[in-house]
Motif scaffolding. Structure first.
Motif, PDB file in Angstrom:
ATOM      1  N   GLU A 105      38.917  37.244  30.961  1.00 31.07           N
ATOM      2  CA  GLU A 105      37.457  37.228  30.825  1.00 31.07           C
ATOM      3  C   GLU A 105      36.795  38.048  31.927  1.00 31.07           C
ATOM      4  N   GLU A 106      35.720  38.708  31.561  1.00 31.61           N
ATOM      5  CA  GLU A 106      34.999  39.535  32.532  1.00 31.61           C
ATOM      6  C   GLU A 106      34.228  38.630  33.487  1.00 31.61           C
ATOM      7  N   ARG A 107      34.437  38.857  34.772  1.00 32.86           N
ATOM      8  CA  ARG A 107      33.780  38.060  35.800  1.00 32.86           C
ATOM      9  C   ARG A 107      33.877  38.806  37.119  1.00 32.86           C
ATOM     10  N   ALA A 108      33.068  38.385  38.071  1.00 37.32           N
ATOM     11  CA  ALA A 108      33.117  38.983  39.406  1.00 37.32           C
ATOM     12  C   ALA A 108      34.279  38.358  40.169  1.00 37.32           C
ATOM     13  N   ILE A 109      35.123  39.223  40.718  1.00 37.96           N
ATOM     14  CA  ILE A 109      36.260  38.730  41.505  1.00 37.96           C
ATOM     15  C   ILE A 109      36.290  39.416  42.855  1.00 37.96           C
ATOM     16  N   ARG A 110      36.984  38.769  43.782  1.00 37.48           N
ATOM     17  CA  ARG A 110      37.247  39.374  45.083  1.00 37.48           C
ATOM     18  C   ARG A 110      38.669  39.005  45.468  1.00 37.48           C
ATOM     19  N   GLY A 111      39.218  39.772  46.383  1.00 36.77           N
ATOM     20  CA  GLY A 111      40.571  39.485  46.822  1.00 36.77           C
ATOM     21  C   GLY A 111      41.023  40.534  47.813  1.00 36.77           C
ATOM     22  N   LYS A 112      42.318  40.639  47.935  1.00 33.05           N
ATOM     23  CA  LYS A 112      42.880  41.568  48.911  1.00 33.05           C
ATOM     24  C   LYS A 112      43.659  42.652  48.187  1.00 33.05           C
ATOM     25  N   ALA A 113      43.508  43.878  48.691  1.00 27.69           N
ATOM     26  CA  ALA A 113      44.248  45.018  48.148  1.00 27.69           C
ATOM     27  C   ALA A 113      44.404  46.034  49.263  1.00 27.69           C
ATOM     28  N   ASN A 114      45.526  46.735  49.242  1.00 20.93           N
ATOM     29  CA  ASN A 114      45.703  47.778  50.257  1.00 20.93           C
ATOM     30  C   ASN A 114      45.055  49.064  49.772  1.00 20.93           C
ATOM     31  N   ARG A 115      45.041  50.033  50.628  1.00 23.32           N
ATOM     32  CA  ARG A 115      44.362  51.302  50.329  1.00 23.32           C
ATOM     33  C   ARG A 115      44.916  51.980  49.085  1.00 23.32           C
ATOM     34  N   SER A 116      46.239  52.024  48.957  1.00 23.41           N
ATOM     35  CA  SER A 116      46.823  52.705  47.791  1.00 23.41           C
ATOM     36  C   SER A 116      46.479  51.974  46.493  1.00 23.41           C
ATOM     37  N   ASP A 117      46.449  50.623  46.524  1.00 23.38           N
ATOM     38  CA  ASP A 117      46.043  49.867  45.328  1.00 23.38           C
ATOM     39  C   ASP A 117      44.603  50.192  44.948  1.00 23.38           C
ATOM     40  N   LEU A 118      43.715  50.253  45.941  1.00 21.69           N
ATOM     41  CA  LEU A 118      42.310  50.574  45.667  1.00 21.69           C
ATOM     42  C   LEU A 118      42.173  51.962  45.054  1.00 21.69           C
ATOM     43  N   LEU A 119      42.883  52.938  45.617  1.00 28.74           N
ATOM     44  CA  LEU A 119      42.815  54.294  45.089  1.00 28.74           C
ATOM     45  C   LEU A 119      43.361  54.371  43.656  1.00 28.74           C
ATOM     46  N   GLU A 120      44.418  53.618  43.370  1.00 28.97           N
ATOM     47  CA  GLU A 120      44.962  53.588  42.004  1.00 28.97           C
ATOM     48  C   GLU A 120      43.954  52.964  41.036  1.00 28.97           C
ATOM     49  N   LEU A 121      43.307  51.875  41.441  1.00 32.86           N
ATOM     50  CA  LEU A 121      42.301  51.237  40.586  1.00 32.86           C
ATOM     51  C   LEU A 121      41.165  52.208  40.282  1.00 32.86           C
ATOM     52  N   ILE A 122      40.717  52.917  41.297  1.00 33.63           N
ATOM     53  CA  ILE A 122      39.632  53.891  41.108  1.00 33.63           C
ATOM     54  C   ILE A 122      40.085  55.004  40.176  1.00 33.63           C
ATOM     55  N   ASP A 123      41.323  55.505  40.359  1.00 30.52           N
ATOM     56  CA  ASP A 123      41.855  56.552  39.478  1.00 30.52           C
ATOM     57  C   ASP A 123      41.955  56.079  38.027  1.00 30.52           C
ATOM     58  N   GLU A 124      42.164  54.776  37.827  1.00 28.42           N
ATOM     59  CA  GLU A 124      42.257  54.208  36.485  1.00 28.42           C
ATOM     60  C   GLU A 124      40.879  53.940  35.885  1.00 28.42           C
ATOM     61  N   GLY A 125      39.823  54.235  36.645  1.00 25.63           N
ATOM     62  CA  GLY A 125      38.471  54.015  36.141  1.00 25.63           C
ATOM     63  C   GLY A 125      37.971  52.598  36.324  1.00 25.63           C
ATOM     64  N   ILE A 126      38.612  51.859  37.184  1.00 25.38           N
ATOM     65  CA  ILE A 126      38.214  50.474  37.435  1.00 25.38           C
ATOM     66  C   ILE A 126      37.317  50.459  38.672  1.00 25.38           C
ATOM     67  N   PRO A 127      36.055  50.052  38.517  1.00 27.01           N
ATOM     68  CA  PRO A 127      35.146  50.076  39.666  1.00 27.01           C
ATOM     69  C   PRO A 127      35.484  48.972  40.672  1.00 27.01           C
ATOM     70  N   VAL A 128      35.726  49.382  41.891  1.00 24.12           N
ATOM     71  CA  VAL A 128      35.984  48.441  42.983  1.00 24.12           C
ATOM     72  C   VAL A 128      35.134  48.850  44.178  1.00 24.12           C
ATOM     73  N   LEU A 129      34.829  47.878  44.996  1.00 23.78           N
ATOM     74  CA  LEU A 129      34.010  48.144  46.171  1.00 23.78           C
ATOM     75  C   LEU A 129      34.530  47.311  47.333  1.00 23.78           C
ATOM     76  N   PRO A 130      35.093  47.946  48.352  1.00 25.88           N
ATOM     77  CA  PRO A 130      35.515  47.181  49.523  1.00 25.88           C
ATOM     78  C   PRO A 130      34.292  46.555  50.195  1.00 25.88           C
ATOM     79  N   VAL A 131      34.409  45.282  50.521  1.00 28.74           N
ATOM     80  CA  VAL A 131      33.318  44.556  51.169  1.00 28.74           C
ATOM     81  C   VAL A 131      33.781  44.153  52.560  1.00 28.74           C
ATOM     82  N   PRO A 132      32.972  44.448  53.581  1.00 26.34           N
ATOM     83  CA  PRO A 132      33.347  44.025  54.931  1.00 26.34           C
ATOM     84  C   PRO A 132      33.466  42.504  54.989  1.00 26.34           C
ATOM     85  N   PRO A 133      34.464  42.005  55.708  1.00 28.02           N
ATOM     86  CA  PRO A 133      34.623  40.546  55.786  1.00 28.02           C
ATOM     87  C   PRO A 133      33.468  39.909  56.565  1.00 28.02           C
ATOM     88  N   ASP A 134      33.281  38.603  56.302  1.00 31.18           N
ATOM     89  CA  ASP A 134      32.286  37.856  57.081  1.00 31.18           C
ATOM     90  C   ASP A 134      32.714  37.826  58.532  1.00 31.18           C
TER      91      ASP A 134
END
Length: 139
Positions: A105-134
């Protein structure tokens, strides 16, 4: 000088500049105003809001934006949005792909990913946004 909204008897709308409203009426009565689309001289004025410039400096002077304050507000907004999302932890790349494919189901999620995972998600057209931790998460 004023800009008037005009319309001809063929319903063509256009604008024209005149020294005043009286100047428009005088030129229209003399047959000097015509439609630029069909050349009709049956032209009338449409209601329009007047624009009056009181001085060359009539715009309010706004203070210079403070980049640090803007950045702080943006980070706070991102943290607020992240706090209202589901924490999927280390499964973030996998869950983001499942949501993107429609397997979850479509929903807002957060979690942990390394740099290469983030770049792969972006290359796949999946919008991600790194958020600075609290601030509490930094210790």
């Amino acid at each position: 000088m004023i800009v008037l909204d005009l319309i001809c008897d063929q319903e063509h709308r256009f604008e024209a500049w005149f020294a005043s409203g009286d100047a428009f009426e005088q030129q229209r009565a003399a047959g000097l105003v015509n439609c630029p689309h069909c050349n009709s001289h049956e032209v009338r004025r449409l209601p329009s809001a007047p624009y009056v410039q009181t001085s060359s400096h009539s715009a309010p002077v706004l203070p210079e934006p403070d980049p640090a304050a803007i950045a702080a507000r943006l980070v706070e907004a991102l943290r607020s949005a992240a706090s209202q999302s589901e924490d999927v932890g280390e499964r973030f790349p996998e869950e983001a792909r499942r949501i993107h494919r429609g397997d979850a189901e479509e929903r807002a999620i957060r979690g942990k990913a390394n740099r290469s995972d983030l770049l792969e998600l972006i290359d796949e057209g999946i919008p991600v946004l790194p958020v600075p931790p609290d601030k509490e998460d930094l210790h």
